[in-house]
Design a protein around this motif. Structure first.
Motif, PDB file in Angstrom:
ATOM      1  N   MET A   1     -26.957  -7.348 -65.035  1.00  0.00           N
ATOM      2  CA  MET A   1     -26.087  -7.425 -63.865  1.00  0.00           C
ATOM      3  C   MET A   1     -24.962  -6.412 -63.995  1.00  0.00           C
ATOM      4  O   MET A   1     -24.342  -6.283 -65.028  1.00  0.00           O
ATOM      5  CB  MET A   1     -25.489  -8.826 -63.752  1.00  0.00           C
ATOM      6  CG  MET A   1     -26.495  -9.902 -63.437  1.00  0.00           C
ATOM      7  SD  MET A   1     -27.156  -9.733 -61.774  1.00  0.00           S
ATOM      8  CE  MET A   1     -25.713 -10.127 -60.811  1.00  0.00           C
ATOM      9  N   GLN A   4     -18.518  -6.218 -61.193  1.00  0.00           N
ATOM     10  CA  GLN A   4     -17.852  -5.903 -59.947  1.00  0.00           C
ATOM     11  C   GLN A   4     -16.671  -4.998 -60.254  1.00  0.00           C
ATOM     12  O   GLN A   4     -15.792  -5.346 -61.038  1.00  0.00           O
ATOM     13  CB  GLN A   4     -17.386  -7.176 -59.246  1.00  0.00           C
ATOM     14  CG  GLN A   4     -18.497  -7.936 -58.546  1.00  0.00           C
ATOM     15  CD  GLN A   4     -17.944  -9.027 -57.647  1.00  0.00           C
ATOM     16  OE1 GLN A   4     -17.087  -9.795 -58.046  1.00  0.00           O
ATOM     17  NE2 GLN A   4     -18.445  -9.098 -56.427  1.00  0.00           N
ATOM     18  N   SER A  25     -20.850  -1.630 -49.897  1.00  0.00           N
ATOM     19  CA  SER A  25     -21.100  -3.058 -49.696  1.00  0.00           C
ATOM     20  C   SER A  25     -22.053  -3.577 -50.775  1.00  0.00           C
ATOM     21  O   SER A  25     -22.725  -2.812 -51.455  1.00  0.00           O
ATOM     22  CB  SER A  25     -21.697  -3.302 -48.309  1.00  0.00           C
ATOM     23  OG  SER A  25     -22.958  -2.657 -48.195  1.00  0.00           O
ATOM     24  N   GLY A  26     -22.100  -4.862 -50.935  1.00  0.00           N
ATOM     25  CA  GLY A  26     -22.970  -5.456 -51.947  1.00  0.00           C
ATOM     26  C   GLY A  26     -22.169  -6.149 -53.030  1.00  0.00           C
ATOM     27  O   GLY A  26     -20.942  -6.261 -52.962  1.00  0.00           O
ATOM     28  N   ASP A  27     -22.873  -6.574 -54.075  1.00  0.00           N
ATOM     29  CA  ASP A  27     -22.248  -7.395 -55.115  1.00  0.00           C
ATOM     30  C   ASP A  27     -21.516  -6.584 -56.177  1.00  0.00           C
ATOM     31  O   ASP A  27     -20.802  -7.145 -57.002  1.00  0.00           O
ATOM     32  CB  ASP A  27     -23.311  -8.260 -55.811  1.00  0.00           C
ATOM     33  CG  ASP A  27     -23.946  -9.260 -54.854  1.00  0.00           C
ATOM     34  OD1 ASP A  27     -23.277  -9.629 -53.869  1.00  0.00           O
ATOM     35  OD2 ASP A  27     -25.095  -9.654 -55.096  1.00  0.00           O
ATOM     36  N   ARG A  28     -21.706  -5.267 -56.166  1.00  0.00           N
ATOM     37  CA  ARG A  28     -21.148  -4.475 -57.257  1.00  0.00           C
ATOM     38  C   ARG A  28     -19.665  -4.168 -57.081  1.00  0.00           C
ATOM     39  O   ARG A  28     -18.963  -3.937 -58.058  1.00  0.00           O
ATOM     40  CB  ARG A  28     -21.918  -3.163 -57.394  1.00  0.00           C
ATOM     41  CG  ARG A  28     -21.529  -2.414 -58.664  1.00  0.00           C
ATOM     42  CD  ARG A  28     -22.351  -1.177 -58.880  1.00  0.00           C
ATOM     43  NE  ARG A  28     -21.994  -0.555 -60.136  1.00  0.00           N
ATOM     44  CZ  ARG A  28     -22.423   0.637 -60.541  1.00  0.00           C
ATOM     45  NH1 ARG A  28     -23.245   1.323 -59.779  1.00  0.00           N
ATOM     46  NH2 ARG A  28     -22.050   1.139 -61.698  1.00  0.00           N
ATOM     47  N   TYR A  29     -19.175  -4.154 -55.828  1.00  0.00           N
ATOM     48  CA  TYR A  29     -17.802  -3.735 -55.575  1.00  0.00           C
ATOM     49  C   TYR A  29     -17.008  -4.812 -54.849  1.00  0.00           C
ATOM     50  O   TYR A  29     -17.536  -5.544 -54.011  1.00  0.00           O
ATOM     51  CB  TYR A  29     -17.782  -2.449 -54.729  1.00  0.00           C
ATOM     52  CG  TYR A  29     -18.470  -1.286 -55.393  1.00  0.00           C
ATOM     53  CD1 TYR A  29     -17.825  -0.531 -56.365  1.00  0.00           C
ATOM     54  CD2 TYR A  29     -19.783  -0.948 -55.055  1.00  0.00           C
ATOM     55  CE1 TYR A  29     -18.454   0.531 -56.991  1.00  0.00           C
ATOM     56  CE2 TYR A  29     -20.424   0.116 -55.663  1.00  0.00           C
ATOM     57  CZ  TYR A  29     -19.750   0.848 -56.635  1.00  0.00           C
ATOM     58  OH  TYR A  29     -20.381   1.903 -57.249  1.00  0.00           O
ATOM     59  N   VAL A  30     -15.729  -4.863 -55.189  1.00  0.00           N
ATOM     60  CA  VAL A  30     -14.753  -5.626 -54.425  1.00  0.00           C
ATOM     61  C   VAL A  30     -13.820  -4.591 -53.802  1.00  0.00           C
ATOM     62  O   VAL A  30     -13.167  -3.830 -54.525  1.00  0.00           O
ATOM     63  CB  VAL A  30     -13.946  -6.595 -55.313  1.00  0.00           C
ATOM     64  CG1 VAL A  30     -12.850  -7.272 -54.487  1.00  0.00           C
ATOM     65  CG2 VAL A  30     -14.863  -7.630 -55.929  1.00  0.00           C
TER      66      VAL A  30
END
Length: 305
Positions: A1, A4, A25-30
């Motif tokens: 995984m 973030q 967009s997506g789970d990798r970045y805030v």
């Protein structure tokens, strides 16, 4: 995984901000996107211990913004997008994805013509398809900055106290970010994506000389502080090892730097009529540094290999 990564974004163009939101967009970045200069400065000050990279757009307000960041003790990895023009302000979104435009990245080790710090990534034109790679590059280069790097041109007249705050902020952020990457990536991710362009053996001779002299100064500082109670020694070692790692410096070169420094100290002790026995204690310093560097090289090898 993937971990973030928290990205602070402040761009003037709403269309560009929207396109960045879609690409990242997506789970990798805030994403922390500000709509005004005041809002941006406020959330960076509040969340600087959690932000991993900034993405800003070059315009007339950028120098004052960077100066404010510096004054509040903030130094972070940075990607600077170009100002809007007829050639690059049209961000076309097709099926939810922006159409990229060609870009050029400029970064030269030791270069002093920068706004925030020497590791910032600046673009000539916008290519949003490469933004993830550019963020990783900005983080990688930031981690390799020496705490004794030159001040930006914008801040060349800063007083000594401000300069000390600058060094302290840099070391603090580097330590926080490197610890986060070590914990969540196990030295993988951006850690093994070193750019061979910045390897010692590929640098011009004048850049090689500058790098070795910088490493010697940094190592001397480590030796002088090694047996003190100053808790910043671990950060100094981490910063030294980061710089050596990203330049692909060999362990034998580190040993050479150590021995040259011990020779200098030996001569000084002889002139003062003092015993050289104390120098044997600094073998621990060398062992400590080599152990850190060796571990980085070991963990930089992708698991699949």
């Amino acid at each position: 995984m993937h971990p973030q990564l928290s990205i602070g974004i402040f761009v003037r163009s709403p269309a560009l901000a929207q396109s960045l939101s879609q690409v990242l967009s997506g789970d990798r970045y805030v994403l922390l996107i500000a709509n005004s200069e005041a809002e941006f400065l406020e959330f960076v000050e509040q969340k600087q211990q959690h932000i991993d990279c900034l993405v800003l757009q070059e315009d007339e307000s950028l120098p004052p913004v960077i100066n404010q960041l510096y004054e509040q003790g903030t130094l972070l990895p940075l990607v600077i997008l170009p100002k809007e023009s007829k050639e690059n302000n049209m961000i076309v979104v097709t099926n939810g994805q922006p159409t990229p435009i060609q870009t050029t990245v400029h970064f030269t080790p030791g270069e002093v013509h920068y706004m925030f710090h020497a590791a910032e990534v600046r673009l000539d034109t916008i290519q949003l398809s490469e933004i993830e790679h550019l963020i990783e590059q900005a983080i990688t280069q930031f981690l390799s900055l020496s705490p004794n790097c030159n001040l930006p041109d914008l801040l060349a007249n800063a007083d000594q106290k401000a300069e000390e705050n600058h060094r302290g902020s840099l070391m603090k952020q580097q330590y926080r970010l490197s610890e986060k990457l070590k914990e969540r990536l196990g030295y993988l991710g951006v850690y093994y994506k070193r750019n061979p362009q910045f390897f010692f053996r590929y640098l011009p001779q004048n850049e090689r000389t500058k790098l070795i002299e910088q490493l010697k100064r940094d190592y001397r500082q480590i030796v002088l502080m090694y047996f003190s109670q100053d808790t910043t020694i671990n950060q100094l070692i981490d910063n030294f090892v980061n710089e050596a790692f990203f330049a692909d410096i060999s362990v034998s070169r580190i040993v050479e730097i150590h021995m040259d420094l011990m020779d200098d100290f030996s001569q000084q002790l002889k002139l003062e009529g003092r015993s050289e026995d104390i120098l044997t204690d600094y073998r621990l310093t060398l062992i400590d540094v080599i152990a850190h560097l060796g571990e980085m090289y070991r963990r930089s090898i992708p698991r699949e290999l």
